[in-house]
Design an enzyme around this catalytic site. Structure first.
Site, PDB file in Angstrom:
ATOM      1  CE  LYS A   1      50.346  31.372  41.057  1.00  0.00           C
ATOM      2  NZ  LYS A   1      49.509  30.911  41.946  1.00  0.00           N
TER       3      LYS A   1
ATOM      4  CB  SER B   1      39.881  36.929  37.359  1.00  0.00           C
ATOM      5  OG  SER B   1      41.332  37.477  37.525  1.00  0.00           O
ATOM      6  CB  THR B   2      38.683  39.812  32.606  1.00  0.00           C
ATOM      7  OG1 THR B   2      38.032  38.588  31.968  1.00  0.00           O
ATOM      8  CG2 THR B   2      39.024  40.812  31.608  1.00  0.00           C
ATOM      9  CD  GLU B   3      38.499  41.310  37.006  1.00  0.00           C
ATOM     10  OE1 GLU B   3      38.627  40.270  37.196  1.00  0.00           O
ATOM     11  OE2 GLU B   3      37.362  41.856  36.489  1.00  0.00           O
TER      12      GLU B   3
ATOM     13  CD  GLU C   1      39.736  29.833  29.407  1.00  0.00           C
ATOM     14  OE1 GLU C   1      39.045  30.607  29.716  1.00  0.00           O
ATOM     15  OE2 GLU C   1      39.918  28.711  29.948  1.00  0.00           O
TER      16      GLU C   1
ATOM     17  CB  CYS D   1      36.050  30.201  32.274  1.00  0.00           C
ATOM     18  SG  CYS D   1      36.633  28.775  31.523  1.00  0.00           S
TER      19      CYS D   1
ATOM     20  CD  GLU E   1      33.586  34.843  35.023  1.00  0.00           C
ATOM     21  OE1 GLU E   1      34.569  35.456  35.654  1.00  0.00           O
ATOM     22  OE2 GLU E   1      33.746  33.746  34.442  1.00  0.00           O
TER      23      GLU E   1
HETATM   24  P1  NAI Z   1      42.584  34.998  39.574  1.00  0.00           P
HETATM   25  O1  NAI Z   1      42.911  35.446  38.449  1.00  0.00           O
HETATM   26  O2  NAI Z   1      43.417  36.153  40.618  1.00  0.00           O
HETATM   27  O3  NAI Z   1      43.894  33.706  39.723  1.00  0.00           O
HETATM   28  C1  NAI Z   1      44.178  32.938  38.729  1.00  0.00           C
HETATM   29  C2  NAI Z   1      45.674  32.736  38.810  1.00  0.00           C
HETATM   30  O4  NAI Z   1      46.255  33.774  38.776  1.00  0.00           O
HETATM   31  C3  NAI Z   1      45.897  32.073  40.436  1.00  0.00           C
HETATM   32  O5  NAI Z   1      47.008  31.079  40.033  1.00  0.00           O
HETATM   33  C4  NAI Z   1      46.571  33.352  40.849  1.00  0.00           C
HETATM   34  O6  NAI Z   1      47.402  32.909  42.136  1.00  0.00           O
HETATM   35  C5  NAI Z   1      47.186  34.116  39.818  1.00  0.00           C
HETATM   36  N1  NAI Z   1      47.231  35.294  40.145  1.00  0.00           N
HETATM   37  C6  NAI Z   1      46.806  36.116  40.822  1.00  0.00           C
HETATM   38  N2  NAI Z   1      47.135  37.427  40.611  1.00  0.00           N
HETATM   39  C7  NAI Z   1      48.295  37.360  39.823  1.00  0.00           C
HETATM   40  C8  NAI Z   1      49.127  38.534  39.282  1.00  0.00           C
HETATM   41  N3  NAI Z   1      49.130  39.482  39.448  1.00  0.00           N
HETATM   42  N4  NAI Z   1      49.949  37.942  38.216  1.00  0.00           N
HETATM   43  C9  NAI Z   1      50.114  36.726  38.071  1.00  0.00           C
HETATM   44  N5  NAI Z   1      49.585  35.712  38.348  1.00  0.00           N
HETATM   45  C10 NAI Z   1      48.506  36.082  39.434  1.00  0.00           C
HETATM   46  O7  NAI Z   1      41.451  34.621  40.101  1.00  0.00           O
HETATM   47  P2  NAI Z   1      40.993  34.297  41.685  1.00  0.00           P
HETATM   48  O8  NAI Z   1      40.984  35.448  42.563  1.00  0.00           O
HETATM   49  O9  NAI Z   1      41.042  33.034  42.137  1.00  0.00           O
HETATM   50  O10 NAI Z   1      39.533  34.346  41.315  1.00  0.00           O
HETATM   51  C11 NAI Z   1      38.793  35.618  41.082  1.00  0.00           C
HETATM   52  C12 NAI Z   1      37.630  35.760  40.357  1.00  0.00           C
HETATM   53  O11 NAI Z   1      37.998  35.186  39.081  1.00  0.00           O
HETATM   54  C13 NAI Z   1      36.675  34.736  40.517  1.00  0.00           C
HETATM   55  O12 NAI Z   1      35.679  35.151  41.348  1.00  0.00           O
HETATM   56  C14 NAI Z   1      35.987  34.514  39.223  1.00  0.00           C
HETATM   57  O13 NAI Z   1      34.798  35.379  38.624  1.00  0.00           O
HETATM   58  C15 NAI Z   1      37.241  34.642  38.268  1.00  0.00           C
HETATM   59  N6  NAI Z   1      37.874  33.336  37.835  1.00  0.00           N
HETATM   60  C16 NAI Z   1      37.769  33.076  36.547  1.00  0.00           C
HETATM   61  C17 NAI Z   1      38.287  32.039  36.011  1.00  0.00           C
HETATM   62  C18 NAI Z   1      37.947  31.615  34.577  1.00  0.00           C
HETATM   63  O14 NAI Z   1      38.786  30.451  34.134  1.00  0.00           O
HETATM   64  N7  NAI Z   1      37.449  32.249  33.614  1.00  0.00           N
HETATM   65  C19 NAI Z   1      39.006  31.027  36.835  1.00  0.00           C
HETATM   66  C20 NAI Z   1      39.272  31.570  38.182  1.00  0.00           C
HETATM   67  C21 NAI Z   1      38.499  32.862  38.492  1.00  0.00           C
END
Ligand code: NAI
Length: 812
Positions: A192, A245-247, A266, A300, A397
């Site tokens: 996904k 994201s870590t969340e 990751e 990241c 971050e």
């Molecule tokens: P996110 O962690 O919400 O999204 C990453 C992926 O997870 C996306 O494909 C999303 O659709 C999916 N996702 C979201 N909620 C989910 C759930 N409950 N269960 C399973 N999959 C889920 O990150 P987002 O909202 O795009 O960005 C938010 C913040 O996260 C950014 O501002 C940034 O600080 C951080 N981030 C960090 C990344 C990294 O590589 N360390 C990459 C992307 C975002």
């Protein structure tokens, strides 16, 4: 129009746009409306749809389908159906497919680069020169691993069906990092992509058709977090690989707890960029550009915290400002642009809010004099000085082009500041002194350390985090471990996948230990007097913490019975406070990791020697619990030898990354490990789980078998006489379920192993989400501890370590 002399004077760039034509034609041909790629077929665009926008223009690009739970069901079923066939094809055939994918990516490299830049907003220079070549490289490299799997990983088998969830910052590259190793090792995938950036993944679906990949091996489902959640919760998915994201990583950790799903995460970072006073500051400035303005800082592992040695600060800041003034922000398709657009308004707002917060908290902001384009979502390169280490912008971050700068005096202070974060993804060290660099690198809590370089990646090198940056590696030999399991008694993978087989077998065999658990409370339950008429000498085993035998905080003891139900003795009933003390003692003993491997081996041999001297006594003790005591003691002594042998032989690797550098892959201890030992072999199980951890430099808080804890408490004297430094092994007796939960929730414990009942195992996994500690949970009775192949060896060593990759460039 400017004259030639005028142009020489201003040295301004003209526009140099890359054509978006072929990509636009493709989008038109697809009606700018996409369904899902499941089982080798494209579904009709769904009932629920959403738009994707071009971040540089804020204009719509396409309409995409929000995958429903029913769609996820179909995708997982398609992947499940074909997985045994895909594995049965053999390594050579899979290698050919992966090779074909790599070739096809290369043949369409410019198309992929333009599509990525349109969809994500990243400069074409980066998508063309970095992302897409690395994508091809990943498939080539893993074609090689598919070919070599049978020879190099003969005892492993695929995990099964993998759910992969990726973010928007490197859409195609993250796809490659996930899909290439999974397919190479014989798994099938449901991927996904992030909702903002699904287009290159959809084009990749077409590519799979073009090369004739068997239907269902790769499935692409689009949608937001709801689709991700459905994939995570699907019972027939054997592993989740997540980047984001870590969340969300934490939510996934909790959702998968107790399901038996394998997991790699990751997550975020706040990576330090350490500049020593002797570094070449011009190189450092270019390093900062790559560290924090690459991909608009939406990386990241972005080097978002510059730590500069006092004395170099002013020169570095003035050089940085001069360089920032020359950076160009604009149309991502312009070949002369350094920085493109921010992914979406929500991300732009987050960056703006954190920047305001930084100013409010008293840091000094600097931005170049020019302004960003107004169409689309842009943010200028930003530098904060006068930042306190505790400030929000130094801890959180930002995921944008914002860097904070702080100073340090000594190398020790640099390490302290660098590690002052809950994350641990990457770090860069800049100095002309290689001794200093190699002294600092092992002290940094980070999965990757770049020396005099930054943000360099390669398929041959593992990438991944320490601490709250997650666990698992992507790339390199170490990355393959995420996509294999140890063969279960030589069985091949069946329809329901290796994971399901292991789980169901485990379930059918109840814990051997549970029968004998006879825990009764209260110190007032005294032992009966012996028939000699003399009162017994009290032999209540205490706890073993920091090299001392200490009374349990609770003031309670637990009665231990033999298999006939006769009282054998008592052990202390450990509680939360005892665990806290034991964890503290284990941290104080961290110097064990720095002892030479030879010295650690010597201590382990000495343990074996001392146990041999008391073998009869231990055998007699074990017999009271049932089983052959002699056999168990003999196996235990051999196991001590095995880990004494491994202590100085579990080597790292030097990866052949295609830059001018050596990349050292160093297995490092996790730190403080909580080990809840298996019940079924009280002595052998205890030693088999504690010693591999200790052999490789971890310090341990161990919870012995509830049924027969005396086998472990009898070891106190063996430990005390074997030169083991205080605090390396701490033993807390009591209810393993309760103590396991306490260890899992403890934020200063770096990893936990739990061999016990599945219900508590699930809780242990869920509770570990607090600090994202790595877990290894197995149901009691699912492993044959007496077997040298299953009860010892590399699997244990891998679980006891995490790999740090240190990049050291050489030459001009
Ligand atoms: P996110 O962690 O919400 O999204 C990453 C992926 O997870 C996306 O494909 C999303 O659709 C999916 N996702 C979201 N909620 C989910 C759930 N409950 N269960 C399973 N999959 C889920 O990150 P987002 O909202 O795009 O960005 C938010 C913040 O996260 C950014 O501002 C940034 O600080 C951080 N981030 C960090 C990344 C990294 O590589 N360390 C990459 C992307 C975002």
């Amino acid at each position: 129009m400017a004259s030639v002399p005028e142009i020489f004077q201003s040295m301004e760039y003209g526009p140099a746009p890359e054509s978006g034509g072929p990509v636009q034609t493709w989008l038109e041909r697809r009606g700018r409306n996409f369904g899902l790629f499941i089982g080798g077929r494209w579904s009709e665009p769904g009932r629920e749809t959403f738009e994707t926008l071009n971040p540089a223009t804020a204009k719509p690009l396409t309409t995409l389908t929000q995958a429903s739970p029913a769609d996820i069901e179909r995708a997982v079923a398609a992947a499940r159906k074909v997985q045994p066939e895909w594995w049965a094809l053999g390594g050579h055939s899979r290698a050919r497919y992966l090779y074909a994918i790599a070739r096809q990516v290369q043949k369409h490299s410019r198309f992929f680069a333009v599509l990525e830049s349109l969809d994500n907003g990243k400069p074409i220079r980066e998508s063309r020169d970095i992302d897409v070549p690395l994508v091809a490289r990943h498939f080539y490299h893993h074609a090689g691993w598919a070919q070599l799997m049978e020879q190099e990983l003969p005892e492993r088998e695929p995990v099964g069906v993998i759910g992969q969830i990726i973010p928007w910052n490197f859409p195609l590259l993250m796809l490659a990092w996930k899909i290439a190793p999974a397919l190479a090792m014989g798994n099938t995938v449901v991927l996904k992509p992030a909702e903002f950036t699904s287009l290159t993944a959809l084009r990749f679906g077409e590519l799979c058709e073009e090369i004739g990949l068997p239907a269902g091996v790769v499935n692409i489902v689009t949608g937001d977090g709801r689709a991700g959640e459905a994939l995570v919760k699907h019972p027939d998915v054997d592993k989740i690989a997540f980047t984001g994201s870590t969340e969300v990583g934490r939510l996934i950790r909790q959702a998968t707890a107790g399901t038996g799903k394998k997991l790699s995460l990751e997550l975020g970072g706040k990576s330090p960029f350490i500049v020593f006073g002797d570094s070449d500051l011009d190189s450092v400035v270019e390093g900062v550009v790559d560290a924090i303005w690459f991909n608009q800082g939406q990386v990241c592992c972005a080097g978002s915290r510059i730590l500069v040695q006092e004395g170099s600060q002013d020169r570095l800041v003035s050089k940085l400002k001069a360089r920032m003034e020359t950076l160009r922000v604009g149309d991502p398709l312009d070949k002369a642009v350094d920085m493109g657009a921010i992914i979406a308004p929500v991300q732009l707002e987050k960056i703006q809010q954190l920047v305001h917060r930084g100013e409010d908290e008293g840091a000094t902001l600097w931005q170049p004099s020019w302004s960003c384009p107004r169409d689309g979502w842009f943010f200028p390169p930003t530098l904060f000085t006068e930042v306190s280490p505790a400030a929000t912008i130094a801890q959180v971050e930002i995921f944008g082009p914002v860097v904070v700068l702080m100073t340090f005096r000594t190398p020790a202070e640099a390490v302290e500041l660098a590690n002052n974060t809950r994350y641990g993804l990457a770090a860069s060290v800049w100095t002309e002194n290689i001794n200093l660099a190699l002294d600092i690198a092992p002290q940094l809590k980070a999965g990757t350390v770049w020396i005099n370089c930054t943000n360099v990646f390669d398929a041959a090198s593992g990438f991944g985090g320490y601490r709250e940056s997650g666990f698992g590696r992507e790339g390199g030999r170490e990355g393959l471990r995420e996509y294999v399991r140890w063969r279960s008694d030589g069985q091949s993978v069946g329809r329901s996948g290796a994971g399901a087989q292991i789980r169901s077998r485990a379930r059918s065999r109840r814990s051997a230990g549970s029968r004998a658990i006879a825990l009764r409370s209260k110190a007032s339950d005294r032992l009966t007097a012996r028939p000699t008429g003399l009162p017994p000498i009290d032999r209540t085993a205490k706890l073993y913490i920091g090299g001392k035998q200490v009374r349990p905080d609770s003031g309670y003891s637990l009665l231990v019975l033999d298999r006939a139900g006769k009282q054998l003795g008592e052990v202390g009933q450990g509680n939360r406070k005892d665990i806290r003390n034991a964890v503290e003692a284990a941290h104080k003993a961290a110097g064990w990791a720095r002892a030479t491997a030879h010295a650690r081996a010597q201590v382990l041999y000495y343990l074996a020697e001392n146990l041999t001297a008391r073998a009869e006594e231990f055998a007699a003790r074990l017999q009271t619990f049932g089983g052959s005591g002699e056999n168990e003691v003999a196996l235990t002594i051999e196991r001590m030898y095995i880990y004494a042998a491994w202590a100085d032989k579990y080597d790292g690797a030097v990866h052949h990354t295609p830059h001018r550098n050596v990349t050292l892959a160093m297995p490092e201890p996790m730190g403080v490990l909580g080990v809840v030992a298996p019940a079924e072999w009280p002595l052998l199980g205890f030693v088999s789980t504690v010693l591999p951890a200790v052999a490789l430099g971890n310090t341990v808080v161990a919870i012995p078998s509830a049924a027969a804890p005396l086998a472990a408490t009898d070891l106190y004297q063996v430990l005390e006489t074997s030169d083991l430094p205080d605090g390396v092994i701490n033993i807390v007796t009591g209810d393993p379920r309760e103590l396991g939960r306490i260890l899992a929730a403890h934020d200063d414990v770096d990893g936990i192993w739990y061999f016990g009942d599945p219900e508590t195992g699930a809780e242990v996994e869920g509770l570990s989400a607090g600090n994202m500690k790595r877990t290894w949970v197995e149901e009691a009775g699912s492993r044959d501890w007496a077997s040298a192949r299953l009860g010892a060896g590399q699997e244990f060593l891998e679980q006891a370590t995490q790999v740090k990759n240190i990049w050291i460039p050489y030459g001009e």
